[in-house]
Design a protein around this motif. Structure first.
Motif, PDB file in Angstrom:
ATOM      1  N   PRO A 116       6.938   4.375   3.082  1.00 44.34           N
ATOM      2  CA  PRO A 116       6.142   3.489   3.938  1.00 44.34           C
ATOM      3  C   PRO A 116       6.967   3.129   5.173  1.00 44.34           C
ATOM      4  O   PRO A 116       8.202   3.121   5.111  1.00 44.34           O
ATOM      5  N   THR A 127       8.032   0.332   7.439  1.00 46.28           N
ATOM      6  CA  THR A 127       8.105  -1.137   7.517  1.00 46.28           C
ATOM      7  C   THR A 127       9.428  -1.505   8.185  1.00 46.28           C
ATOM      8  O   THR A 127      10.284  -0.643   8.411  1.00 46.28           O
ATOM      9  N   GLU A 174      11.765  -3.098   6.800  1.00 51.07           N
ATOM     10  CA  GLU A 174      12.793  -2.851   5.791  1.00 51.07           C
ATOM     11  C   GLU A 174      13.216  -1.372   5.764  1.00 51.07           C
ATOM     12  O   GLU A 174      14.411  -1.054   5.773  1.00 51.07           O
ATOM     13  N   THR A 175      12.238  -0.470   5.768  1.00 52.73           N
ATOM     14  CA  THR A 175      12.602   0.953   5.693  1.00 52.73           C
ATOM     15  C   THR A 175      13.220   1.416   7.010  1.00 52.73           C
ATOM     16  O   THR A 175      14.112   2.269   7.014  1.00 52.73           O
ATOM     17  N   VAL A 220      -0.269  11.625   1.399  1.00 58.79           N
ATOM     18  CA  VAL A 220      -0.812  10.303   1.062  1.00 58.79           C
ATOM     19  C   VAL A 220      -0.454   9.322   2.175  1.00 58.79           C
ATOM     20  O   VAL A 220       0.412   9.593   3.008  1.00 58.79           O
ATOM     21  N   LEU A 221      -1.125   8.183   2.157  1.00 57.09           N
ATOM     22  CA  LEU A 221      -0.783   7.078   3.056  1.00 57.09           C
ATOM     23  C   LEU A 221      -0.359   5.895   2.193  1.00 57.09           C
ATOM     24  O   LEU A 221      -0.808   5.757   1.054  1.00 57.09           O
ATOM     25  N   PHE A 222       0.519   5.050   2.750  1.00 56.37           N
ATOM     26  CA  PHE A 222       0.968   3.850   2.033  1.00 56.37           C
ATOM     27  C   PHE A 222       0.227   2.636   2.567  1.00 56.37           C
ATOM     28  O   PHE A 222       0.231   2.404   3.781  1.00 56.37           O
ATOM     29  N   GLU A 223      -0.341   1.865   1.657  1.00 60.51           N
ATOM     30  CA  GLU A 223      -0.955   0.606   2.087  1.00 60.51           C
ATOM     31  C   GLU A 223       0.096  -0.318   2.697  1.00 60.51           C
ATOM     32  O   GLU A 223      -0.219  -1.173   3.507  1.00 60.51           O
ATOM     33  N   ASP A 224       1.368  -0.119   2.300  1.00 61.43           N
ATOM     34  CA  ASP A 224       2.442  -0.998   2.785  1.00 61.43           C
ATOM     35  C   ASP A 224       2.859  -0.701   4.235  1.00 61.43           C
ATOM     36  O   ASP A 224       3.559  -1.503   4.838  1.00 61.43           O
ATOM     37  N   GLY A 266      -0.857   1.606  -4.350  1.00 59.78           N
ATOM     38  CA  GLY A 266      -0.508   1.505  -2.941  1.00 59.78           C
ATOM     39  C   GLY A 266      -0.513   2.840  -2.222  1.00 59.78           C
ATOM     40  O   GLY A 266      -0.258   2.897  -1.023  1.00 59.78           O
ATOM     41  N   VAL A 295      -2.755   5.944  -0.975  1.00 56.55           N
ATOM     42  CA  VAL A 295      -4.174   6.219  -0.776  1.00 56.55           C
ATOM     43  C   VAL A 295      -4.383   7.470   0.073  1.00 56.55           C
ATOM     44  O   VAL A 295      -3.466   7.951   0.736  1.00 56.55           O
TER      45      VAL A 295
END
Lengths: 294, 257
Positions: free
Chosen positions: A120, A122, A124-125, A153-157, B26, B28
């Motif tokens: 993800p 963010t 933090e990352t 995939v995609l991350f909701e985060d 988480g 998707v």
């Protein structure tokens, strides 16, 4: 062979190929015209043996781009110090003109997964990735290139766009970028977005190398296209199209054809490299004529 | 409360090698819906690429079991013992033992030893280089001092002893040697890479005994004595010459030369 008998380390703005063991002998016999070869660092970490003997002979004649696949720069755990030292050994031995790794992770203690896994985006990352790149550049004593990933995939985060994330990493660490145009197409298709728009916001002025490769088509359970970054076939037409647009925009850049599975005969691989070379050569001529005009 | 990235990646990695089909939360697809198919791409990449790495390291075992069975076996092994570092030519040290103790393969007890031989071959292939000069050096040693000679064993040299005919099984399944009826009985095999090619030789138990003695740094005289006490009629000359021919004894070490 002593290092002084080697050709210069500088990777030219031409086409290169991934080096495959199946082609060692043919390359040394026929000495094909090619800008460079790229090797995976992890394939040359043994103490000795034929892989080193061949790579020494090929390095004498061609510049090398060194591509790491195991540092797990996008992981949240500390880098594997032993592995980073082994990368450094290969790096120092072969003196590659370019060194690149991925915006991805492949290890999570204690396991190594041998795949380029997504993270993800963010604050933090971002911090963690920037710290890891600082460490790699410090240990190797050079600039590295960071490659954009292919994702399924995609991350909701995630809260930061990938292109912004890459731009911020470049600003923070001084690294360059490896633009994988096939990855752009694969990720954009898989996430239902536009590859051209992604490229429009990509910080192309920091690109030191381009990757092109083939992908395999599939679909998800909703019937949406799901492209797999398989490196098992020719580069797809839409990817060539995007590549040409990038080269028109930024000029000639070292360009690698990646073909790692179902590796074809040398002639087929070489024809792909020549296709990229033709686009680069054409751009260089245009560049020269622009220069004459101005 | 938002999860830390560490938690997100831990959950992702924990599901990669599981045999159920859980998708981490988480993650998707483009519609914002959880997608099994999409996560399966990663799981498949991990299991397929690591199985392929094992097949590359143990090609005779793959040939003996067939691709389909080997893949299933490899996936079991990957789930139990995933690699702990990224150099895949070093992955599979525990695979021979796994094969040996895998219950469905109990009727094929030779497989574990063949896997051990393949592992030793792989270590030799990627092992350190060392020039082999022992035979030349020995010619310079005065006869009365031969007993004092010690050897530097080649860094790639190893032996495998089995109660099964693993040399023939290895040759037929790796080098495409013609399959011949295999006599029963055990075989000792010496593996070394003195140059670009890995040498795999079947050698006598006496020769392997001498090799192990010399590898421990025992002098030629003491090794010969030990050989005679183990094997009546121990022939030092023939054992020594087969070790020299393979390149397993790389260099002569003399105390004061």
């Amino acid at each position: 062979m002593s290092q002084s008998e080697r050709i210069s380390a500088t990777v030219p703005a031409g086409a290169g190929l991934g080096l495959k063991a199946d082609h060692y002998a043919q390359i040394l016999e026929t000495k094909p015209a090619l800008g460079f070869f790229e090797v995976h660092a992890e394939n040359y970490m043994g103490a000795g043996g034929p892989p080193h003997a061949y790579l020494e002979a090929i390095r004498a004649r061609y510049p090398i781009s060194l591509h790491g696949v195991g540092l797990s720069i996008g992981g949240m755990q500390p880098l594997n110090k032993d592995h980073l030292q082994r990368v450094k050994q290969v790096h120092d031995r072969y003196q590659p003109g370019l060194f690149s790794e991925h915006l991805a992770w492949s290890s999570h203690q204690p396991a190594y997964y041998n795949d380029l896994l997504p993270l993800p985006y963010t604050e933090e990352t971002f911090q963690r990735v920037a710290d890891h790149i600082d460490e790699v550049q410090q240990v190797l004593g050079r600039q590295m290139l960071l490659e954009n990933p292919s994702t399924y995939v995609l991350f909701e985060d995630s809260v930061i766009e990938e292109t912004d994330f890459l731009m911020r990493v470049v600003d923070k660490t001084g690294c360059g970028l490896l633009l994988d145009v096939n990855n752009v197409f694969v990720s954009a298709t898989n996430s239902g977005r536009s590859a051209s728009e992604y490229l429009a916001s990509f910080p192309v002025e920091h690109v030191g190398e381009i990757h092109l490769g083939g992908h395999a088509p599939d679909e998800d359970e909703q019937g949406h296209p799901l492209l797999i970054d398989a490196h098992d076939r020719e580069v797809a037409d839409p990817v060539w199209h995007l590549y040409r647009a990038v080269i028109d925009r930024v000029g000639a850049v070292p360009t690698l054809i990646e073909w790692d599975a179902e590796v074809p005969a040398w002639e087929v691989l070489y024809a792909e490299a020549q296709r990229a070379q033709a686009i680069l050569t054409q751009r260089q001529k245009q560049g020269a004529s622009y220069a004459q005009v101005s | 409360m938002p999860r830390s990235a560490e938690q997100v990646l831990a959950s992702f990695s924990g599901n990669l090698t599981r045999s159920d089909f859980l998708v981490p939360t988480g993650l998707v697809g483009r519609d914002g819906e959880t997608s099994q198919r999409r996560f399966e791409v990663y799981r498949n990449n991990v299991l397929s690429s690591l199985s392929a790495a094992l097949a590359a390291n143990f090609p005779a075992i793959q040939r003996l079991l067939g691709e389909e069975y080997f893949k299933a076996l490899a996936v079991e092994f990957v789930r139990q013992s995933p690699p702990t570092q990224p150099v895949l030519s070093e992955y599979g040290a525990d695979f021979p033992e796994f094969v040996r103790s895998f219950p469905p393969l109990a009727d094929y007890p030779y497989l574990g030893d063949v896997a051990s031989l393949e592992w030793v071959w792989l270590k030799a292939y990627h092992g350190a280089e060392l020039a082999v000069t022992a035979a030349e050096q020995l010619k310079e040693v005065a006869g009365e001092r031969l007993n004092e000679v010690r050897f530097k064993v080649h860094p790639t040299a190893s032996s495998v002893i089995s109660q099964f005919p693993i040399y023939e099984i290895f040759k037929v399944n790796r080098d495409g040697a013609a399959a011949t009826p295999v006599a029963g009985g055990g075989q000792g095999v010496l593996v070394v890479r003195p140059g670009m090619h890995v040498v795999v030789e079947q050698v006598s138990p006496e020769t392997l005994f001498l090799f192990e003695q010399l590898k421990q740094g025992v002098s030629l005289g003491a090794a010969a004595e030990a050989g005679l006490s183990q094997f009546p009629g121990f022939d030092l000359g023939s054992c020594l010459s087969s070790l020299l021919q393979t390149g397993a004894l790389a260099q002569v070490l003399m105390a004061d030369t």
